[in-house]
Design an enzyme around this catalytic site. Structure first.
Site: not given
Length: 377
Positions: A48, A342, A345
């Site tokens: 991600s 977040d 990340h």
């Protein structure tokens, strides 16, 4: 019934408009690169941190295709960030457009000649990593997708197999994988058995052994210039901070696990450079630069920037790490002052600095040379 039809038409119309806006936005950004690319293409593998929309097309809860993700990009794209990722900035530095996601139906034709992004949120070196999120494409799966690219998608654009071989040999292969094998496997003992079976040292050995085999597969498929990105200090991310009761900074126990992996990764690079003829592996050390940003941002002349080193700009609970950024949640106003976007990340501002550390000619966090220099070999 008529009202339902109206709502359905409105919903379809909204997502059609959103898709058009996304294509227009990507087109504008893609034309901002240098006129002469330093490398023919960039092929991206990972999780991600660099997924740019592949998970949008998978049945998974590991998605970022909703606001406020992409708030500084202009709209949500599937990137787990408020804006651009490290590889987005890196592609620009190499004179390439933004690299399209492999699973996108728009990733067809000549546009794939500048590369493809296979990264999938929640993916790991081990196939079982991240399985509690639903479907994700593990590193093994991503390599299988690349095999489709080399055997089916790319050959029509090359007159001979040797031309394709030469194209792949000159391209950059970026691999950023391994974080989930810890935070979404080893560090979740109630969901995964790995921490009950392996010590910290033997687990790192397991990951490196698997990674070595996977990189050898990429080599056999034509990859020669490969960049291996180390794991960052996971003990400093909001999701890990939220799990401990103390407020004493980063969780050193977690960071020690990462250090075991990274030290072996550096050794692996030396081994592969010596054992795979014609290959050139580069190590991108994001651990150091990320740690310095958290503990001493003044080293990067960022004292006035990152005033919030440990809390998510968009998240909930302690440090914003208990529950990550939710649909339509209001994020922080001054996003460039936050290291973390977040629970997991970094922000776009951090990604730009990490890219600067290796994609430029003077990049100092790459070994033995920078990606900029690797592209010109």
């Amino acid at each position: 019934m008529e009202m339902e039809k109206v709502c359905l038409r409105a919903s379809v119309s909204f997502f059609s408009i959103l898709s058009i806006l996304l294509i227009m936005k990507l087109s504008v950004l893609a034309h901002g690169q240098a006129t002469a690319p330093l490398t023919p293409a960039m092929f991206i593998f990972g999780d991600s941190l660099i997924d740019n929309g592949n998970n949008n097309f998978l049945p998974t809860i590991a998605r970022a295709n909703y606001f406020p993700y992409g708030i500084d990009f202009g709209l949500p794209t599937g990137r787990f960030c408020n804006g651009l990722t490290v590889v987005d900035y890196g592609a620009r530095r190499l004179g390439l457009p933004l690299i399209p996601p492999f699973l996108s139906p728009h990733s067809k034709g000549r546009k794939i000649l500048r590369g493809l992004n296979y990264a999938s949120a929640a993916a790991g070196i081990l196939d079982e990593t991240g399985q509690h999120y639903g479907v994700r494409i593990s590193f093994n799966g991503q390599i299988s997708q690349f095999a489709i690219t080399t055997s089916q998608q790319l050959p029509p654009f090359f007159g001979t197999s040797s031309e394709l071989t030469n194209y792949l040999a000159k391209s950059i292969f970026l691999i950023n994988i391994g974080s989930n094998d810890y935070i979404n496997n080893y560090l979740l003992p109630r969901r995964y058995i790995s921490s009950h079976v392996y010590s910290a040292e033997t687990y790192a050995d397991l990951l490196i052994s698997n990674l070595s085999n996977q990189l050898s597969k990429l080599y056999r498929l034509g990859a020669r210039k490969m960049v291996l990105v180390g794991i960052g200090p996971l003990g400093c991310i909001p999701s890990q901070l939220s799990m401990v009761s103390s407020n004493n900074g980063c969780v050193e126990q977690v960071n020690n696990l990462v250090t075991l992996f990274n030290s072996r990764l550096i050794q692996l690079i030396s081994t592969l450079n010596a054992s795979l003829p014609g290959s050139f592996f580069v190590y991108h050390n994001i651990y150091n630069i990320f740690s310095n940003m958290v503990t001493d941002p003044s080293k990067y002349d960022l004292l006035d920037w990152f005033t919030v080193p440990n809390r998510a700009c968009c998240g909930n609970g302690r440090y914003g790490g208990d529950l990550t950024c939710l649909p339509l949640e209001q994020p922080c106003k001054y996003r460039d002052q936050y290291i973390f976007w977040d629970s997991f990340h970094p922000t776009q501002a951090v990604n730009a600095i990490i890219a600067e550390s290796c994609y430029t000619e003077s990049g100092t966090e790459c070994y033995p040379i920078s990606i900029y220099q690797l592209a010109q070999l």
